[in-house]
Design an enzyme around this catalytic site. Structure first.
Site: not given
Length: 249
Positions: A146, A148, A219, A224
């Site tokens: 993802f 970002d 991811d 995390d």
């Protein structure tokens, strides 16, 4: 979901900024061309219906006029059902019916589709329902990571991505990078490809991981880990994450 950003061969990388570094110990020392494919909300994404509504004063039609057909049902439940257990199809349906999920831009004259929030919506469904019910997808592996700001930061800290000096200066000075800027697009796109290379290398060394280790799970782990490093656990982070004002993250 994400188109390849550029053709990348034997050390030729997109101009300027971020690229997967040699994976020390993994044997990955060059980029390959990414085939175009359909993949590659934060935890609680707020979805706002963006369909057009007829004004109240137009709701009462004259008896001589034919009532228009009702608008299609684009509720989330209906879209999940229309996707028929396909993660890729649901991502595309979300992008089609909700403008806030239409995460695409242009790079080097080509359209690039990241669809980060649409992909993470599907991934969260899959994780929350443990792959059953509304979270049952036959092609969850088609999702990319993802793209970002946190995962690129973590990949750089781990030595997977290397940054050009001008980009490093911008990040360390915490100056904004505009949405759609070449640097931002490359940071996101190279992160997708780097995670895919990691996934492939894991499978190469551990064939039993085929179909088990997915970009989604890598991811989750990297995100995390970045949050832990931000709290000072495990040595911190090498550089600040890039700062871009955007609705796509």
């Amino acid at each position: 979901m994400a188109d390849s950003l550029n053709e990348m061969h034997d050390g030729e990388v997109m101009e300027g900024t971020a690229r997967p570094a040699d994976f020390e110990g993994l044997g990955v020392t060059q980029l390959e061309e990414v085939d175009e494919h359909q993949s590659p909300l934060e935890t609680h994404t707020h979805l706002a219906s963006e369909s057009e509504h007829v004004p109240h004063d137009q709701a009462q039609l004259s008896p001589t006029k034919t009532s228009p057909p009702p608008p299609p049902d684009t509720s989330i439940i209906r879209l999940i059902e229309q996707a028929n257990h396909s993660a890729g199809k649901l991502v595309n349906l979300l992008a089609q019916h909700f403008a806030c999920f239409g995460d695409e831009t242009r790079f080097d004259g080509r359209k690039v589709r990241f669809l980060k929030r649409a992909q993470i919506f599907v991934a969260d469904l899959w994780a929350a329902f443990n792959g059953t019910g509304y979270g049952a997808f036959d092609d969850i592996e088609c999702l990319t990571m993802f793209a970002d700001y946190r995962v690129p930061q973590m990949l750089h800290t781990l030595g997977v991505l290397s940054y050009s000096p001008p980009l490093l200066y911008r990040l360390r000075d915490q100056n904004e990078i505009p949405s759609g800027h070449s640097w931002e697009v490359q940071l996101r796109g190279c992160s997708i490809w780097a995670v895919e290379l990691i996934r492939r290398e894991i499978v190469r060394q551990h064939p039993e991981a085929e179909g088990v280790v997915k970009a989604v799970l890598i991811d989750f782990f990297l995100y995390d880990l970045a949050k832990e490093r931000e709290r000072g656990v495990g040595g911190g982070l090498e550089v600040p994450h890039h700062r871009t004002r955007s609705i796509w993250y």
